[in-house]
Design a protein around this motif. Structure first.
Motif, PDB file in Angstrom:
ATOM      1  N   PHE A 252      12.254  -0.132 -10.394  1.00  0.00           N
ATOM      2  CA  PHE A 252      11.624  -1.373 -10.876  1.00  0.00           C
ATOM      3  C   PHE A 252      10.361  -1.029 -11.653  1.00  0.00           C
ATOM      4  CE2 PHE A 252      14.088  -2.780  -7.296  1.00  0.00           C
ATOM      5  CZ  PHE A 252      14.672  -3.919  -7.775  1.00  0.00           C
ATOM      6  N   VAL A 253       9.515  -0.191 -11.024  1.00  0.00           N
ATOM      7  CA  VAL A 253       8.268   0.171 -11.691  1.00  0.00           C
ATOM      8  C   VAL A 253       8.563   0.902 -12.991  1.00  0.00           C
ATOM      9  CG1 VAL A 253       6.161   1.501 -11.482  1.00  0.00           C
ATOM     10  CG2 VAL A 253       7.046   0.272  -9.510  1.00  0.00           C
ATOM     11  N   SER A 254       9.520   1.840 -12.951  1.00  0.00           N
ATOM     12  CA  SER A 254       9.716   2.646 -14.151  1.00  0.00           C
ATOM     13  C   SER A 254      10.316   1.810 -15.266  1.00  0.00           C
ATOM     14  CB  SER A 254      10.550   3.892 -13.849  1.00  0.00           C
ATOM     15  OG  SER A 254      11.905   3.614 -13.882  1.00  0.00           O
ATOM     16  N   SER A 255      11.189   0.857 -14.960  1.00  0.00           N
ATOM     17  CA  SER A 255      11.755   0.094 -16.075  1.00  0.00           C
ATOM     18  C   SER A 255      10.730  -0.885 -16.645  1.00  0.00           C
ATOM     19  CB  SER A 255      13.049  -0.613 -15.669  1.00  0.00           C
ATOM     20  OG  SER A 255      12.777  -1.786 -14.989  1.00  0.00           O
ATOM     21  N   MET A 256       9.856  -1.442 -15.784  1.00  0.00           N
ATOM     22  CA  MET A 256       8.809  -2.308 -16.328  1.00  0.00           C
ATOM     23  C   MET A 256       7.827  -1.496 -17.168  1.00  0.00           C
ATOM     24  SD  MET A 256       9.256  -5.467 -15.456  1.00  0.00           S
ATOM     25  CE  MET A 256       7.682  -6.211 -15.809  1.00  0.00           C
ATOM     26  N   ALA A 257       7.474  -0.291 -16.683  1.00  0.00           N
ATOM     27  CA  ALA A 257       6.551   0.552 -17.440  1.00  0.00           C
ATOM     28  C   ALA A 257       7.179   0.956 -18.761  1.00  0.00           C
ATOM     29  CB  ALA A 257       6.196   1.785 -16.615  1.00  0.00           C
ATOM     30  N   ASP A 258       8.458   1.271 -18.708  1.00  0.00           N
ATOM     31  CA  ASP A 258       9.216   1.635 -19.898  1.00  0.00           C
ATOM     32  C   ASP A 258       9.096   0.525 -20.956  1.00  0.00           C
ATOM     33  OD1 ASP A 258      11.110   2.549 -21.656  1.00  0.00           O
ATOM     34  OD2 ASP A 258      12.453   3.252 -20.091  1.00  0.00           O
ATOM     35  N   ASP A 259       9.367  -0.710 -20.531  1.00  0.00           N
ATOM     36  CA  ASP A 259       9.298  -1.845 -21.460  1.00  0.00           C
ATOM     37  C   ASP A 259       7.893  -2.003 -22.026  1.00  0.00           C
ATOM     38  OD1 ASP A 259      11.873  -2.243 -20.886  1.00  0.00           O
ATOM     39  OD2 ASP A 259      11.604  -4.054 -19.676  1.00  0.00           O
TER      40      ASP A 259
ATOM     41  N   VAL B 283       0.834  -1.204   0.000  1.00  0.00           N
ATOM     42  CA  VAL B 283       0.000   0.000   0.000  1.00  0.00           C
ATOM     43  C   VAL B 283       0.871   1.257   0.000  1.00  0.00           C
ATOM     44  CG1 VAL B 283      -1.785   1.276   1.193  1.00  0.00           C
ATOM     45  CG2 VAL B 283      -1.878  -1.219   1.135  1.00  0.00           C
ATOM     46  N   ILE B 284       1.628   1.441   1.100  1.00  0.00           N
ATOM     47  CA  ILE B 284       2.372   2.699   1.217  1.00  0.00           C
ATOM     48  C   ILE B 284       3.478   2.782   0.167  1.00  0.00           C
ATOM     49  CG2 ILE B 284       3.746   4.136   2.742  1.00  0.00           C
ATOM     50  CD1 ILE B 284       2.282   2.906   5.091  1.00  0.00           C
ATOM     51  N   ALA B 285       4.271   1.687   0.070  1.00  0.00           N
ATOM     52  CA  ALA B 285       5.396   1.728  -0.872  1.00  0.00           C
ATOM     53  C   ALA B 285       4.890   1.912  -2.294  1.00  0.00           C
ATOM     54  CB  ALA B 285       6.215   0.439  -0.763  1.00  0.00           C
ATOM     55  N   MET B 286       3.790   1.241  -2.642  1.00  0.00           N
ATOM     56  CA  MET B 286       3.283   1.358  -4.005  1.00  0.00           C
ATOM     57  C   MET B 286       2.675   2.735  -4.248  1.00  0.00           C
ATOM     58  SD  MET B 286       4.168  -1.151  -5.643  1.00  0.00           S
ATOM     59  CE  MET B 286       5.470  -1.842  -4.662  1.00  0.00           C
ATOM     60  N   ALA B 287       2.099   3.332  -3.179  1.00  0.00           N
ATOM     61  CA  ALA B 287       1.546   4.675  -3.338  1.00  0.00           C
ATOM     62  C   ALA B 287       2.645   5.660  -3.694  1.00  0.00           C
ATOM     63  CB  ALA B 287       0.849   5.113  -2.053  1.00  0.00           C
ATOM     64  N   VAL B 288       3.868   5.362  -3.284  1.00  0.00           N
ATOM     65  CA  VAL B 288       4.995   6.212  -3.651  1.00  0.00           C
ATOM     66  C   VAL B 288       5.553   5.800  -5.012  1.00  0.00           C
ATOM     67  CG1 VAL B 288       7.337   6.887  -3.027  1.00  0.00           C
ATOM     68  CG2 VAL B 288       5.609   6.601  -1.250  1.00  0.00           C
ATOM     69  N   ALA B 289       5.787   4.481  -5.170  1.00  0.00           N
ATOM     70  CA  ALA B 289       6.561   4.016  -6.320  1.00  0.00           C
ATOM     71  C   ALA B 289       5.760   4.046  -7.613  1.00  0.00           C
ATOM     72  CB  ALA B 289       7.079   2.599  -6.051  1.00  0.00           C
ATOM     73  N   VAL B 290       4.467   3.704  -7.561  1.00  0.00           N
ATOM     74  CA  VAL B 290       3.728   3.593  -8.823  1.00  0.00           C
ATOM     75  C   VAL B 290       3.575   4.944  -9.511  1.00  0.00           C
ATOM     76  CG1 VAL B 290       1.525   2.982  -9.854  1.00  0.00           C
ATOM     77  CG2 VAL B 290       2.589   1.459  -8.212  1.00  0.00           C
ATOM     78  N   PRO B 291       3.057   6.001  -8.822  1.00  0.00           N
ATOM     79  CA  PRO B 291       2.959   7.270  -9.550  1.00  0.00           C
ATOM     80  C   PRO B 291       4.316   7.792 -10.001  1.00  0.00           C
ATOM     81  CG  PRO B 291       2.016   7.444  -7.325  1.00  0.00           C
ATOM     82  CD  PRO B 291       2.513   6.059  -7.467  1.00  0.00           C
ATOM     83  N   LEU B 292       5.294   7.762  -9.095  1.00  0.00           N
ATOM     84  CA  LEU B 292       6.599   8.321  -9.461  1.00  0.00           C
ATOM     85  C   LEU B 292       7.247   7.506 -10.576  1.00  0.00           C
ATOM     86  CD1 LEU B 292       8.171   9.429  -6.071  1.00  0.00           C
ATOM     87  CD2 LEU B 292       7.316  10.831  -7.919  1.00  0.00           C
ATOM     88  N   GLY B 293       7.229   6.167 -10.435  1.00  0.00           N
ATOM     89  CA  GLY B 293       7.879   5.322 -11.436  1.00  0.00           C
ATOM     90  C   GLY B 293       7.179   5.423 -12.772  1.00  0.00           C
ATOM     91  N   LEU B 294       5.864   5.372 -12.755  1.00  0.00           N
ATOM     92  CA  LEU B 294       5.097   5.394 -14.004  1.00  0.00           C
ATOM     93  C   LEU B 294       5.268   6.737 -14.715  1.00  0.00           C
ATOM     94  CD1 LEU B 294       3.250   3.544 -15.542  1.00  0.00           C
ATOM     95  CD2 LEU B 294       1.311   4.518 -14.340  1.00  0.00           C
ATOM     96  N   MET B 295       5.113   7.816 -13.960  1.00  0.00           N
ATOM     97  CA  MET B 295       5.224   9.131 -14.585  1.00  0.00           C
ATOM     98  C   MET B 295       6.651   9.385 -15.056  1.00  0.00           C
ATOM     99  SD  MET B 295       2.322  10.350 -14.922  1.00  0.00           S
ATOM    100  CE  MET B 295       2.799  11.934 -15.609  1.00  0.00           C
ATOM    101  N   SER B 296       7.641   8.916 -14.314  1.00  0.00           N
ATOM    102  CA  SER B 296       9.030   9.078 -14.761  1.00  0.00           C
ATOM    103  C   SER B 296       9.225   8.356 -16.079  1.00  0.00           C
ATOM    104  CB  SER B 296      10.008   8.506 -13.731  1.00  0.00           C
ATOM    105  OG  SER B 296       9.911   9.206 -12.538  1.00  0.00           O
ATOM    106  N   ALA B 297       8.711   7.118 -16.153  1.00  0.00           N
ATOM    107  CA  ALA B 297       8.880   6.346 -17.380  1.00  0.00           C
ATOM    108  C   ALA B 297       8.197   7.047 -18.541  1.00  0.00           C
ATOM    109  CB  ALA B 297       8.317   4.944 -17.192  1.00  0.00           C
ATOM    110  N   ILE B 298       6.980   7.562 -18.306  1.00  0.00           N
ATOM    111  CA  ILE B 298       6.260   8.245 -19.383  1.00  0.00           C
ATOM    112  C   ILE B 298       7.028   9.480 -19.831  1.00  0.00           C
ATOM    113  CG2 ILE B 298       4.210   9.625 -19.877  1.00  0.00           C
ATOM    114  CD1 ILE B 298       2.631   7.631 -18.165  1.00  0.00           C
ATOM    115  N   TYR B 299       7.474  10.254 -18.857  1.00  0.00           N
ATOM    116  CA  TYR B 299       8.184  11.474 -19.243  1.00  0.00           C
ATOM    117  C   TYR B 299       9.454  11.145 -20.017  1.00  0.00           C
ATOM    118  CZ  TYR B 299      10.408  15.982 -19.145  1.00  0.00           C
ATOM    119  OH  TYR B 299      11.006  17.143 -19.540  1.00  0.00           O
TER     120      TYR B 299
END
Lengths: 430, 254, 458
Positions: free
Chosen positions: C324-331, C237-253
């Motif tokens: 981890f999230v950003s590289s998976m989203a990137d792929d 919950v907490i870790a994903m609330a941090v990692a998913v938005p940041l990782g996903l948006m970083s990958a998109i940007y």
């Protein structure tokens, strides 16, 4: 876009939809809103990148600012006249192997306390670090004439005074520092002992050499086991393995092992190496074995990717001149895949070097004051040392923990740099 | 034909899994001849070529029925050493595939693994002889330590021929050796085939009928995995017996 | 002879065998017909391997059994009769005696250790001599036997290659062996645990306090539900609330907007977050983040905000997971066919509309798979929670309250000096088994999802 007003032809059936008026105020407003949303989205993305990078910067900055102090040390100038102390040692005894024992037996520690009392008053011995007399001892060993003449030697102070001198400490210590600074006897210098000594209960005497040596021994075992096994397994799976159920099982095992939490490997090490095979606790050999099991899948996966990247035409070429399958692989495929395999290995080793949890499980969290010299000696490793120091109450350990983290990060950075260099230097595009 | 044939294929069928790629093909290759395999793509000519030195072994699903004899010896017999077979029956591939090593090492690799040279001087001599025969020596003699992959496409292919020659094979199989080359490089390879003729039995797969006409004495026409016609090259191109051959040669399909 | 010396001697013998066989094979005239039989080097390797392998296998087996034999020999001496019964003291006396006997330490804490030391030295010396003699004998015998087979017609290459293949096969079997080892040891210890504590009580019990385990009813204080909740709360919950938005948006940007230069620098920078050892994150969490979070809690009016809060550990864990999230989203985003993106852009959609309405929905299975992998990574993470989370198990939704996790409890349970058969230590293995099963399931599901997704665009 041809939908300007001039193309608005007359005479169409009334049922036909009127073309969109792109210049209409509502449409324009909507477009502006869409562009604003676009800018917002882009900005959020940029913010995410900078926030993530900012966390990294904050992490590194906080370790650096804290840690630099761990390499510094406050010293006090101690006037000492060993001739007056009449130590029962001769100049010959302090040369050679028995010197440490001879000087300790002769009561050098007391002599240093006397000197402190004589110079700065009755409380002064309490200001000196436990290791202060060792500095004097080493000075005497370097120059035995100190036994016969007065001299002034810079010796380390206690953690409390050290902190008070360089940052802000407890009020009592601050008062002492103010007095001493007024006399101009305090100096701050680099603490090389931090790199050469081992763990201790006194933060002014601790060093990372013991943990570093434990890490090196452990990594050696890991590399010697995981590298050949990983490379051989990768070669077998990629080049020779028949497609059958066994091969599938091996593949699934390896892919899963790469994702198993590291602490599970610690439980395996505890149950198998310690409780079943009765290998010594907290020894580099057991740590190395455990980490090797953890690193091997990483090497296998990196190795397989590197081997896969070698074009099949090379194998055909070698086969066609009559090379046997083993010769094809060892003469051609392996040398060509080696840079990729090495890159993967270094990255896996870097991960193992920073690993803590599995080593806690196999007892590498003991207080180890002597650097290990053999694979079965009790030892600790750098990350575990960091963990142990982080648990200490004494404020002096805060800086030391961060300083040890800096050393660990320097090693990891060097390894990753080497991996990147290898990849760029030897990467071949087919 | 006065000599016994070098290679005799008897009733050979090749399967990939359940698919039949070659259907009961029998053919003889004489000692000093160049034989061309022609046919539309996918007709099985390359597959058949690769059965002649058992390169098909590397494909796990491939299975060969029938008999292929080299000098009267069954090359699919259990006691046949594939490694020795491939040294006796060399192969040149469609795309030049030099090892990413020096020119010298490319040629020396075969003699080395087979232990053909007793000393460094022997090896030097073998490398030089092979490169000369492949018509490459004059172009590379000053840069034997350069990488084989640094050569031009045509030179790379001649290097691959030199590499095949270096182990002193009896037969050389060429799988569309010029398809990746420009016309000038192609002409050089064809010239080379002329020079090698007589010393080695050569089997060449080509999709280029003019090339088959230029370099071969005999031509085999494959279609849908079957050997349609096998005859002296002049006969095939001037007076084919089979309807299908005529259609292919006159460009009606393929 | 020391172990290392013995190894070098055996290796030296193998080298001699290799050289001699090679020289001898070099004198063979090549037979005219079979010109491609083995090279001298193959004969050399054959003899070398035959010299080296038997003593090495012997020594490997020996080193696993010899310590027990030595200890038995020592226990058979009269002085050993005075040893205390099995337990911590006995073990420490014996280990002291071993150190003394081997000359690795000068003085002993126990007098008895001094008495036993000579016995240790004698037994060790006796068994070492036996091992050395046997190893050398095996090396000689193997080498000599192999050497008699070095003849012109001997297919040494085939033999050597068979040996190489065997070695490769054994290497890849080690992976299976490790998996089997993990599963077997976890299950074995867990079964012992479940004999003491019923599985139901362990899995669904809500009271966890291993410090006070009642030996008559150990299950009463070993209910792991609060741990499972804490692990889920912090890691998923907490870790994903941090990692998913940041990782996903970083990958998109970085994939859709950033200039190539920015991408080239920022991507490795973010990946550095994954390279930082977890112990460093743990220290960062405990030293910097946790006090800040506590102050924040106090500032917004939570008076009892803990300095070992779930929020601090989860926050830092989230930072660790970002790459981890950003590289998976990137792929996943890269796998979306360019035609989809072009189709949307060609209708006049803005880049962000294209990303949100077309690319993200298309990439969703890949992204979800990546998040599952990240969750599995987070719940298995140990050091951050060991250093920053609390040891007190509470069932709470308050991120400022103290929470504990499975991994933290495993470490706490196993680093004390408890008896290895107690319910407390065995509970660690039951927790380990649960963790292993959950992460395995998450990984398998994630991999299947990602694989399906990849295939759908191929």
């Amino acid at each position: 876009m041809n939908n300007g007003p001039d193309t608005d032809t007359v005479g169409r059936p009334p049922s036909e939809r009127r073309p969109t008026d792109w210049k209409a105020a509502a449409v324009q407003r909507r477009t502006r809103r869409r562009y604003a949303a676009e800018r917002r989205f882009r900005l959020i993305g940029l913010a995410a990148v900078w926030l993530s990078a900012g966390f990294l910067a904050l992490l590194l900055a906080s370790m650096l600012t804290q840690g630099i102090g761990g390499f510094r040390q406050t010293r006090i100038a101690l006037p000492i006249d060993l001739a007056r102390e009449h130590l029962p040692v001769t100049g010959d005894q302090v040369r050679g192997r028995g010197a440490d024992l001879a000087l300790a037996g002769a009561g050098l520690e007391n002599a240093v306390d006397h000197a402190a009392t004589a110079a700065y008053g009755a409380e002064a011995p309490d200001w000196l670090s436990d290791g202060a007399w060792l500095v004097v001892r080493d000075a005497v060993k370097r120059d035995p004439s100190l036994l016969r003449r007065p001299a002034t030697i810079d010796v380390p102070v206690t953690s409390a005074i050290d902190i008070a001198a360089r940052r802000d400490g407890p009020a009592a210590a601050e008062a002492v520092v103010a007095r001493l600074q007024a006399r101009g006897v305090l100096s701050v210098g680099w603490n090389l002992g931090f790199l050469t000594s081992s763990d201790s209960t006194d933060p002014t005497r601790v060093g990372i050499w013991g943990a570093l040596k434990g890490s090196l021994l452990t990594m050696m075992v890991t590399l010697l086991l995981a590298f050949p096994v990983g490379v051989f397994a990768a070669l077998y799976l990629e080049e020779y393995a028949p497609r059958n159920r066994w091969t599938d099982i091996i593949e699934v095992s390896i892919n899963n092992l790469a994702a198993v939490p590291s602490i599970i490997f610690g439980l395996l090490g505890l149950a198998v190496f310690l409780n079943t095979m009765h290998l010594p606790r907290s020894a580099p050999i057991v740590g190395g074995l455990t980490l090797a099991l953890m690193t091997m899948p990483v090497i296998v996966i990196a190795g397989r990717n590197a081997i896969k990247a070698v074009p099949p035409s090379i194998r055909d070429a070698a086969l066609a001149v009559g090379a046997s399958p083993v010769q094809v692989v060892f003469d051609h495929v392996l040398p060509l895949a080696l840079p990729g395999i090495l890159t993967g290995t270094i990255i896996g080793m870097a991960r193992a070097l920073g690993e803590t949890a599995p080593l806690l499980m196999i007892g590498m969290r003991a207080f180890i004051a002597a650097p290990p010299s053999r694979l079965a000696d009790p030892a600790t490793v750098l990350p575990v040392q960091i963990f142990l120091w982080s648990d200490q109450v004494d404020r002096g350990f805060v800086e030391k923990t961060s300083a040890a983290i800096i050393v660990l990060l320097v090693f990891l950075l060097a390894m990753n740099g080497l991996a990147i260099y290898l990849r760029n230097r030897f990467e071949t595009r087919w | 034909m006065t000599f016994p044939p070098k290679i005799q294929a008897r009733d050979v069928s090749v399967f990939y899994g359940d698919t039949r790629a070659i259907d009961h093909v029998s053919i003889d290759v004489a000692q000093d001849n160049v034989v061309a395999f022609i046919g539309p793509s996918g007709c099985g000519k390359s597959t058949f070529l690769r059965t002649l030195n058992r390169m098909n072994d590397t494909v796990a699903s491939a299975r060969v029925d029938g008999q292929i004899l080299l000098d009267g010896e069954d090359i699919y017999a259990p006691d046949m050493d594939v490694v020795q077979l491939r040294a006796r029956v060399g192969m040149v591939f469609q795309k030049p595939n030099p090892f990413p090593k020096s020119i010298y090492e490319n040629v020396a690799y075969g003699p080395r693994i087979h232990g053909l040279a007793a000393a460094r001087a022997d090896l030097d001599e073998m490398v030089e002889r092979s490169l000369r025969r492949a018509g490459l020596w004059d172009e590379v003699k000053d840069r034997l330590d350069d990488s084989g992959t640094a050569l031009s496409g045509g030179q790379q292919q001649r290097l691959c021929i030199a590499r095949a020659i270096a182990v002193d094979p009896e037969v050389i199989l060429m799988d569309e050796p010029c398809s990746a080359l420009d016309p000038i490089a192609t002409a050089k390879i064809e010239e080379l085939i002329h020079e090698l003729k007589g010393r080695y039995a050569i089997v060449i797969v080509t999709h280029n009928m003019q090339q088959a006409a230029r370099v071969s004495q005999q031509t085999a026409f494959f279609h849908l995995g079957q050997l349609v016609e096998f005859a002296p090259t002049s006969d095939i191109f001037t007076n084919p017996r089979e309807e299908r051959t005529r259609d292919y040669i006159t460009g009606r399909y393929g | 002879m020391s172990a290392l010396g013995l190894l070098f001697t055996v290796a030296g013998l193998a080298l001699i065998g290799w050289l001699v066989a090679r020289m001898r094979a070099a004198t063979f005239r090549r037979p005219r017909v079979a010109r491609f039989s083995a090279l001298p080097a193959h004969h050399g390797w054959f003899v070398g391997i035959c010299t080296l392998a038997p003593p090495l296998i012997f020594l490997a087996v020996w080193s696993a059994t010899a310590p027990a034999l030595v200890t038995d020999a020592v226990l058979a001496t009269p002085a050993a009769a005075m040893l205390p019964p099995p337990g911590f003291e006995r073990a420490s006396i014996l280990s002291e005696a071993r150190e003394l006997g081997a000359g690795r330490s000068q003085g002993a804490f126990h007098d008895l250790a001094e008495k036993l030391a000579p016995a240790y030295a004698r037994a060790q010396h006796r068994y070492d001599t036996i091992a050395t003699a046997a190893a050398l004998l095996l090396a000689f015998a193997g080498g000599a036997l192999a050497f008699t087979r070095v003849r012109p017609d001997f297919a040494a290459r085939t033999q050597v290659e068979r040996g190489v293949m065997l070695m490769l096969l054994v290497a890849s079997l080690i992976a299976i062996l490790t998996t089997v080892g993990i599963v077997a040891s976890l299950i074995y210890e867990s079964v012992r645990f479940f004999r003491l504590v019923p599985a139901g009580e362990f899995l669904f019990g809500t009271h966890w306090s291993p410090q006070v385990v009642d030996s008559r009813d150990p299950g009463a204080s070993l209910g792991a539900l609060p741990l499972f909740w804490g692990t889920f709360f912090i890691g998923a919950v907490i870790a994903m609330a941090v990692a998913v938005p940041l990782g996903l948006m970083s990958a998109i940007y970085l994939t859709q907007y950033a200039r190539p230069v920015t991408r080239r620098w920022m991507k490795p920078t973010l990946e550095m977050l994954a390279g930082v050892p977890t112990v460093v994150y743990g220290y960062f969490a405990a030293l910097t983040v946790a006090p800040a979070v506590r102050e924040l809690g106090v500032a917004i009016g939570i008076r009892w905000a803990s300095s070992e809060s779930a929020l601090a550990a989860g926050l830092v864990m989230g930072i660790m997971i970002i790459p981890f999230v950003s590289s998976m989203a990137d792929d996943s985003i890269a796998a979306v066919p360019a035609a989809m993106r072009d189709g949307s852009l060609a209708m006049g959609a803005t880049t962000s509309e294209t990303i949100r309405k077309v690319m993200l929905p298309a990439a969703l299975p890949g992204v979800v798979g990546g998040i599952l992998l990240a969750v599995s990574r987070a719940i298995g993470e140990t050091m951050i929670v060991v250093m920053a989370a609390s040891g007190v198990a509470t069932l709470t939704l308050n991120p400022f309250a103290s929470t504990t996790t499975v991994t933290k409890q495993i470490v706490d349970l196993l680093t004390g000096e408890a008896e290895f058969t107690s319910a407390k230590t065995l509970a660690a293995f039951a927790l380990g088994l649960t963790l292993f099963a959950v992460t395995l399931a998450l990984n398998v599901v994630a991999l299947v999802v990602v694989k399906r997704y990849r295939e759908s665009y191929e």
